[in-house]
Design an enzyme around this catalytic site. Structure first.
Site, mmCIF file in Angstrom:
data_model
loop_
_atom_site.group_PDB
_atom_site.id
_atom_site.type_symbol
_atom_site.label_atom_id
_atom_site.label_comp_id
_atom_site.label_asym_id
_atom_site.label_seq_id
_atom_site.Cartn_x
_atom_site.Cartn_y
_atom_site.Cartn_z
ATOM 1 N N LYS A 112 54.499 17.761 95.100
ATOM 2 C CA LYS A 112 55.312 16.463 94.724
ATOM 3 C C LYS A 112 55.141 15.119 95.560
ATOM 4 C CE LYS A 112 57.580 18.496 90.993
ATOM 5 N NZ LYS A 112 57.235 18.081 90.070
ATOM 6 N N THR B 238 60.358 23.775 77.097
ATOM 7 C CA THR B 238 60.921 25.383 76.724
ATOM 8 C C THR B 238 62.135 25.443 77.725
ATOM 9 O OG1 THR B 238 59.349 26.427 78.309
ATOM 10 C CG2 THR B 238 58.758 26.382 75.956
ATOM 11 N N TYR C 234 55.082 23.135 98.053
ATOM 12 C CA TYR C 234 55.716 22.448 96.809
ATOM 13 C C TYR C 234 55.953 20.945 97.200
ATOM 14 C CZ TYR C 234 59.046 21.146 93.465
ATOM 15 O OH TYR C 234 59.721 20.395 92.552
HETATM 16 P P1 NDP Z 1 62.550 24.945 84.665
HETATM 17 O O1 NDP Z 1 61.747 26.188 85.310
HETATM 18 O O2 NDP Z 1 63.641 25.274 83.956
HETATM 19 O O3 NDP Z 1 61.290 24.375 83.428
HETATM 20 C C1 NDP Z 1 59.992 24.327 83.838
HETATM 21 C C2 NDP Z 1 59.122 23.928 82.539
HETATM 22 O O4 NDP Z 1 57.873 23.857 83.116
HETATM 23 C C3 NDP Z 1 59.416 25.190 81.640
HETATM 24 O O5 NDP Z 1 59.399 24.546 80.227
HETATM 25 C C4 NDP Z 1 57.972 25.842 81.728
HETATM 26 O O6 NDP Z 1 57.476 26.281 80.380
HETATM 27 C C5 NDP Z 1 57.006 24.754 82.059
HETATM 28 N N1 NDP Z 1 55.808 24.997 82.781
HETATM 29 C C6 NDP Z 1 55.716 25.925 84.107
HETATM 30 N N2 NDP Z 1 54.559 26.350 84.183
HETATM 31 C C7 NDP Z 1 53.767 25.966 83.333
HETATM 32 C C8 NDP Z 1 52.337 25.905 82.876
HETATM 33 N N3 NDP Z 1 51.469 26.731 83.915
HETATM 34 N N4 NDP Z 1 52.076 25.500 81.708
HETATM 35 C C9 NDP Z 1 52.617 25.102 80.877
HETATM 36 N N5 NDP Z 1 53.972 24.851 80.945
HETATM 37 C C10 NDP Z 1 54.586 25.166 82.327
HETATM 38 O O7 NDP Z 1 62.293 23.951 85.613
HETATM 39 P P2 NDP Z 1 62.944 22.337 85.656
HETATM 40 O O8 NDP Z 1 63.349 21.993 84.474
HETATM 41 O O9 NDP Z 1 63.911 22.225 87.000
HETATM 42 O O10 NDP Z 1 61.633 21.749 86.078
HETATM 43 C C11 NDP Z 1 61.048 20.552 85.574
HETATM 44 C C12 NDP Z 1 60.341 19.790 86.433
HETATM 45 O O11 NDP Z 1 61.327 19.195 87.156
HETATM 46 C C13 NDP Z 1 59.389 20.237 87.382
HETATM 47 O O12 NDP Z 1 58.251 19.554 87.488
HETATM 48 C C14 NDP Z 1 59.833 20.618 88.649
HETATM 49 O O13 NDP Z 1 59.363 20.338 89.830
HETATM 50 C C15 NDP Z 1 60.888 19.102 88.745
HETATM 51 N N6 NDP Z 1 62.259 19.069 89.441
HETATM 52 C C16 NDP Z 1 63.078 19.924 89.442
HETATM 53 C C17 NDP Z 1 64.097 20.079 90.162
HETATM 54 C C18 NDP Z 1 65.488 20.981 90.253
HETATM 55 O O14 NDP Z 1 66.055 21.029 91.106
HETATM 56 N N7 NDP Z 1 65.425 21.797 89.133
HETATM 57 C C19 NDP Z 1 64.222 18.914 91.357
HETATM 58 C C20 NDP Z 1 63.163 17.701 91.035
HETATM 59 C C21 NDP Z 1 61.971 18.097 90.507
HETATM 60 P P3 NDP Z 1 56.716 27.676 80.164
HETATM 61 O O15 NDP Z 1 57.078 28.577 80.978
HETATM 62 O O16 NDP Z 1 57.186 28.073 78.744
HETATM 63 O O17 NDP Z 1 55.212 27.330 80.060
HETATM 64 C C1 8X3 Z 2 63.090 20.330 93.294
HETATM 65 C C2 8X3 Z 2 64.501 19.993 94.235
HETATM 66 O O1 8X3 Z 2 65.161 20.222 96.740
HETATM 67 O O2 8X3 Z 2 64.354 22.295 95.616
HETATM 68 O O3 8X3 Z 2 62.273 19.658 93.182
HETATM 69 O O4 8X3 Z 2 62.752 20.902 96.298
HETATM 70 S S1 8X3 Z 2 64.116 20.887 95.772
#
Ligand code: NDP
Ligand code: 8X3
Length: 250
Positions: free
Chosen positions: A154, A11, A150
């Protein structure tokens, strides 16, 4: 036969971009998340392939199992699982950490990933094939100040991915891990509980990764020949050298 990819957290951010990119590559998409209106929008916006949506909270073990079991027979041949759903909740020293935030991160990022994997794996084991991509983070490689839980979540994704790769090697199932650095998504808005200004500040003064950059990488990984597994990738913005070293021009 159609190739099918299930993307959790479709989403928003990385998951949403991945759903679009894999659709473009010809995969039929199972998109999951909690926000049903966003899932519906995604279904309407992806026009080149069929999209099936499942709304559930990855923390709810029974809901996860029920959702996967409810897939129609012609959607059960899942080739690719992208375990992406996850977030950071808060950024605080451990001595003033919020226990609800700790629960959320461990329940979503670790246990949620395991619940989804547990529900989907039998569908891959049946066919002796499949590719699981777990979204870890640079935070699963390095601990930074106030990142404590966090980072732990990870680091757990890193260990689980390595363990899964070993356990599934005889089953014909590939397991890979993608570890991004800073990607501009809704991630920081969630981490800072809706404080958009603070969230925007995380991405100022340099060019962060975009969700599409991660989606491109995932698409490349899952479209390699059968004998190739790109097991683990650390992907950073050009301006980032480590979890805490950034070339910011403010
Ligand atoms: P967003 O917040 O944009 O997206 C997070 C997604 O996870 C949403 O689609 C949300 O959907 C879903 N989600 C969160 N909680 C739940 C839940 N309880 N049940 C089902 N779905 C859930 O963040 P990102 O796209 O950045 O994050 C995606 C992944 O990438 C995560 O695992 C994050 O830790 C990882 N990541 C992100 C980084 C960054 O800098 N952005 C860097 C490294 C890793 P909804 O709320 O509709 O349920
Ligand atoms: C998301 C990147 O640096 O905010 O995993 O942890 S950081």
């Amino acid at each position: 036969m159609a190739r099918i990819a299930l993307v959790t957290g479709a989403t928003s951010g990385i998951g949403r971009a991945t759903a679009f990119a894999l659709a473009k590559a010809g995969y039929h998409i199972i998109a999951t998340g909690r926000r049903t209106e966003r899932l519906q929008e995604l279904k309407e916006q992806i026009t080149e392939v069929p999209v099936y949506t499942l709304a559930f909270d990855v923390r709810d073990r029974e809901a996860v199992q029920e959702a996967i079991s409810s897939l129609p027979a012609d959607w059960k041949g899942i080739d690719v699982l992208v375990n992406n759903a996850g977030n950071a909740h808060g950024l605080a020293p451990v001595q003033s950490g919020n226990i609800a935030d700790w629960d959320a991160m461990l329940d979503i990022n670790v246990k949620g990933l395991l619940y989804v994997t547990h529900a989907v794996l039998p569908l891959m084991l049946n066919r002796k094939k499949g590719h699981i991509i777990n979204i870890g983070s640079i935070a699963g490689k390095e601990v930074y100040a106030n990142g404590n839980v966090y980072c732990a979540s990870k680091f757990a994704v890193d260990a689980i991915s390595k363990g899964m790769r070993i356990d599934l090697i005889q089953e014909g199932i590939k397991v890979s891990e993608v570890n991004p650095g800073l990607v501009e998504t809704e991630f920081s808005e969630v981490r800072f509980k809706g404080d958009r200004e603070r969230a925007a500040g995380v991405y100022q003064g340099y060019e962060p990764l975009r969700a599409d950059d991660i989606a491109d990488l995932i698409t490349f990984m899952v479209t390699r020949p059968a004998h190739v597994n790109i097991a683990e990738v650390l992907i950073l913005p050009a301006a980032q050298a480590s979890a805490t070293v950034l070339n910011k021009q403010l």
